[in-house]
Design an enzyme around this catalytic site. Sequence first.
Site, PDB file in Angstrom:
ATOM      1  N   HIS A  52       0.833  -1.198   0.000  1.00  0.00           N
ATOM      2  CA  HIS A  52       0.000   0.000   0.000  1.00  0.00           C
ATOM      3  C   HIS A  52       0.871   1.254   0.000  1.00  0.00           C
ATOM      4  O   HIS A  52       1.106   1.868   1.026  1.00  0.00           O
ATOM      5  CB  HIS A  52      -0.895  -0.023   1.239  1.00  0.00           C
ATOM      6  CG  HIS A  52      -1.976   1.005   1.244  1.00  0.00           C
ATOM      7  ND1 HIS A  52      -2.972   1.020   2.194  1.00  0.00           N
ATOM      8  CD2 HIS A  52      -2.231   2.058   0.442  1.00  0.00           C
ATOM      9  CE1 HIS A  52      -3.799   2.018   1.968  1.00  0.00           C
ATOM     10  NE2 HIS A  52      -3.351   2.672   0.901  1.00  0.00           N
ATOM     11  N   HIS A  54       1.909   5.036  -2.308  1.00  0.00           N
ATOM     12  CA  HIS A  54       1.561   6.021  -3.337  1.00  0.00           C
ATOM     13  C   HIS A  54       2.842   6.767  -3.714  1.00  0.00           C
ATOM     14  O   HIS A  54       3.431   7.424  -2.866  1.00  0.00           O
ATOM     15  CB  HIS A  54       0.533   7.023  -2.799  1.00  0.00           C
ATOM     16  CG  HIS A  54      -0.701   6.393  -2.242  1.00  0.00           C
ATOM     17  ND1 HIS A  54      -1.817   6.142  -3.018  1.00  0.00           N
ATOM     18  CD2 HIS A  54      -0.993   5.953  -0.998  1.00  0.00           C
ATOM     19  CE1 HIS A  54      -2.755   5.582  -2.250  1.00  0.00           C
ATOM     20  NE2 HIS A  54      -2.284   5.442  -1.031  1.00  0.00           N
ATOM     21  N   ARG A  56       3.031   8.865  -6.639  1.00  0.00           N
ATOM     22  CA  ARG A  56       2.686  10.131  -7.311  1.00  0.00           C
ATOM     23  C   ARG A  56       3.324  10.295  -8.681  1.00  0.00           C
ATOM     24  O   ARG A  56       3.454  11.419  -9.172  1.00  0.00           O
ATOM     25  CB  ARG A  56       3.082  11.331  -6.441  1.00  0.00           C
ATOM     26  CG  ARG A  56       2.681  11.263  -4.983  1.00  0.00           C
ATOM     27  CD  ARG A  56       1.203  11.138  -4.770  1.00  0.00           C
ATOM     28  NE  ARG A  56       0.841  11.268  -3.360  1.00  0.00           N
ATOM     29  CZ  ARG A  56      -0.310  10.868  -2.845  1.00  0.00           C
ATOM     30  NH1 ARG A  56      -1.220  10.306  -3.624  1.00  0.00           N
ATOM     31  NH2 ARG A  56      -0.571  11.040  -1.573  1.00  0.00           N
ATOM     32  N   ASP A 182      -8.257   2.683  -4.438  1.00  0.00           N
ATOM     33  CA  ASP A 182      -7.801   3.209  -3.150  1.00  0.00           C
ATOM     34  C   ASP A 182      -7.834   4.732  -3.111  1.00  0.00           C
ATOM     35  O   ASP A 182      -7.469   5.407  -4.066  1.00  0.00           O
ATOM     36  CB  ASP A 182      -6.390   2.740  -2.855  1.00  0.00           C
ATOM     37  CG  ASP A 182      -5.897   3.293  -1.532  1.00  0.00           C
ATOM     38  OD1 ASP A 182      -6.673   3.277  -0.564  1.00  0.00           O
ATOM     39  OD2 ASP A 182      -4.751   3.757  -1.474  1.00  0.00           O
ATOM     40  N   HIS A 208     -10.594   0.243  -0.109  1.00  0.00           N
ATOM     41  CA  HIS A 208     -10.502   1.389   0.805  1.00  0.00           C
ATOM     42  C   HIS A 208     -11.809   1.386   1.584  1.00  0.00           C
ATOM     43  O   HIS A 208     -12.824   1.875   1.115  1.00  0.00           O
ATOM     44  CB  HIS A 208     -10.336   2.685   0.004  1.00  0.00           C
ATOM     45  CG  HIS A 208     -10.300   3.921   0.845  1.00  0.00           C
ATOM     46  ND1 HIS A 208      -9.123   4.567   1.131  1.00  0.00           N
ATOM     47  CD2 HIS A 208     -11.288   4.628   1.451  1.00  0.00           C
ATOM     48  CE1 HIS A 208      -9.384   5.623   1.882  1.00  0.00           C
ATOM     49  NE2 HIS A 208     -10.694   5.683   2.081  1.00  0.00           N
ATOM     50  N   HIS A 258      -6.011  -0.318   5.713  1.00  0.00           N
ATOM     51  CA  HIS A 258      -5.960   0.626   6.845  1.00  0.00           C
ATOM     52  C   HIS A 258      -7.196   0.583   7.750  1.00  0.00           C
ATOM     53  O   HIS A 258      -7.840   1.606   7.992  1.00  0.00           O
ATOM     54  CB  HIS A 258      -5.708   2.049   6.351  1.00  0.00           C
ATOM     55  CG  HIS A 258      -6.501   2.498   5.163  1.00  0.00           C
ATOM     56  ND1 HIS A 258      -7.862   2.339   5.047  1.00  0.00           N
ATOM     57  CD2 HIS A 258      -6.102   3.131   4.021  1.00  0.00           C
ATOM     58  CE1 HIS A 258      -8.265   2.854   3.904  1.00  0.00           C
ATOM     59  NE2 HIS A 258      -7.221   3.333   3.260  1.00  0.00           N
ATOM     60  N   ASN A 304      -7.056   9.548   6.056  1.00  0.00           N
ATOM     61  CA  ASN A 304      -8.339   8.938   5.714  1.00  0.00           C
ATOM     62  C   ASN A 304      -8.143   7.432   5.557  1.00  0.00           C
ATOM     63  O   ASN A 304      -7.420   7.009   4.662  1.00  0.00           O
ATOM     64  CB  ASN A 304      -8.864   9.525   4.393  1.00  0.00           C
ATOM     65  CG  ASN A 304     -10.255   9.036   4.037  1.00  0.00           C
ATOM     66  OD1 ASN A 304     -11.033   8.663   4.901  1.00  0.00           O
ATOM     67  ND2 ASN A 304     -10.564   9.040   2.754  1.00  0.00           N
ATOM     68  N   ASP A 331       0.609   2.815   3.911  1.00  0.00           N
ATOM     69  CA  ASP A 331      -0.209   3.822   3.219  1.00  0.00           C
ATOM     70  C   ASP A 331       0.619   5.086   3.000  1.00  0.00           C
ATOM     71  O   ASP A 331       0.142   6.210   3.210  1.00  0.00           O
ATOM     72  CB  ASP A 331      -1.488   4.129   3.988  1.00  0.00           C
ATOM     73  CG  ASP A 331      -2.501   4.941   3.172  1.00  0.00           C
ATOM     74  OD1 ASP A 331      -2.251   5.165   1.971  1.00  0.00           O
ATOM     75  OD2 ASP A 331      -3.520   5.361   3.739  1.00  0.00           O
ATOM     76  N   HIS A 335       2.772  14.354   0.500  1.00  0.00           N
ATOM     77  CA  HIS A 335       2.212  15.662   0.167  1.00  0.00           C
ATOM     78  C   HIS A 335       3.232  16.720   0.551  1.00  0.00           C
ATOM     79  O   HIS A 335       4.108  16.488   1.398  1.00  0.00           O
ATOM     80  CB  HIS A 335       0.906  15.928   0.921  1.00  0.00           C
ATOM     81  CG  HIS A 335      -0.193  14.960   0.614  1.00  0.00           C
ATOM     82  ND1 HIS A 335      -0.818  14.909  -0.611  1.00  0.00           N
ATOM     83  CD2 HIS A 335      -0.767  13.988   1.376  1.00  0.00           C
ATOM     84  CE1 HIS A 335      -1.750  13.954  -0.589  1.00  0.00           C
ATOM     85  NE2 HIS A 335      -1.726  13.381   0.596  1.00  0.00           N
TER      86      HIS A 335
END
Length: 474
Positions: A52, A54, A56, A182, A208, A258, A304, A331, A335
Amino acid sequence: MAITLHDITVWDTGETIDLIVDDSADALTEQPLAENIDATGLALAPGFADPHVHFRDPGQTYKESMVSGCAASASGGYTNVLIMPNTVPAMDGETLADPEAPGAKEVLDAGYDNVIDYLQHYEAVHGVKLPVNYDLCVCASKGRVGREATEVAKWRRYMPGEDTANKDAYQLAHPVTAISDDGSATTPEILDQVLANAKESGLYLIEHCEHHDTGAVNEGPVSRELGVPGIPEDTELNIVARDIEKVRETGVHVHFQHVSTAISFEAIRAAKAKGLPVTCETAPHYIALNDEALLKYGTLAKMNPPLRSEADRKATIEAIADGTVDMLATDHAPHTLDEKRLGFLEAPNGIIGLECAYGVCHKVLVDGGYISDKRLIELMAGEPMKLMGRTPTDITALLDEQQGAVGGTKRVLDLRKCDDAARIGLAVLNTAEQWTVDPERFHSKARNTPFGGWQVSGRPLATIIGTSLAFSRL
């Protein structure tokens, strides 16, 4: 240069061995390496696997790229990751027709017409060697907007075992192995078709398991103190219960991401007791933090599903201890700090986690007396690898194959002599090291974590892929 780690301990048997591994020109090293290293007290374990993450890339590489995300993975002891499909454009297998669409230009300029092909061939396109193995997760819906299910015909060829003779090495190395939207739960309008797609393809659905139309943090005293709309805990249970019923009807394997509430764990526990094919994960932040962390860390603790109550945090640990939780996943959600400063209503959800996950989990779970060192490695390495359809490295089997000395003489594992290097992914761990999380030293581009300054225990010192080091702080 060959590097020998003397007197390292095999994680599950306690055997003390010498390990020989190649240095690599591509390895990420935080300090010069010596040819002989005293590894007394260190553990040799299967490399961690994260189902899991990310990264980008494409579309938001100012937050994270494949290069920085994979470097963060290696730094955290990970040898395998599963990349979620909320790229820009979405990883749905659809042909990109509009070069002006966000993120499309870099894919098309590389000579590929969809995101899956682009990410499979990322190393060739950019002339880099990435220090982690990775699989891809395809969207459940076209564009990941929840209106129309993706078409199996558009992405079946990227699955393991499909059209193998016509695939190049990059396609074979980075297959599509799961389905998910997700970031959003699969919408009710397409759920039946998505499950049918999973059944047809043989892949599993990663869900999710949370949906809300309003709210930014957990509903309760903290949300009221902050004056921020709350998210009830049953927003998670609603998706979990809905999908468990669909699993009962279809037999499709659903993996819940999650999970964060006591009521959801109870539903999953009951489903497992009935023999239904469901699995679940939770993340380090749900075992280490509750929603009161929002008062201290602000939006660095906004995610989240949201951080829940202290009772839910304790229930999460209990679910890990009793085996309801199958694995731990980060997860990892990069950012910028400017985005995170926008406030509770506007700031994006999520934190980064790859580079401190082991330390945080070890501090809470092992030092807290809930599970053993061995069980933590199983939760972060063995079980995620099995979910991803891969086999965690069996160190004792490698030793036996080399017919090293047994009994009173220490055995030597020379990775350079292994017949099938592709199956090897290892981590060197200092399970006793006390260290301070410093986001400024992360290999990720992002710094959005509430764990900066935390004192944690247990640290990955090296990752090994094949016969060579991929990362070292030895």
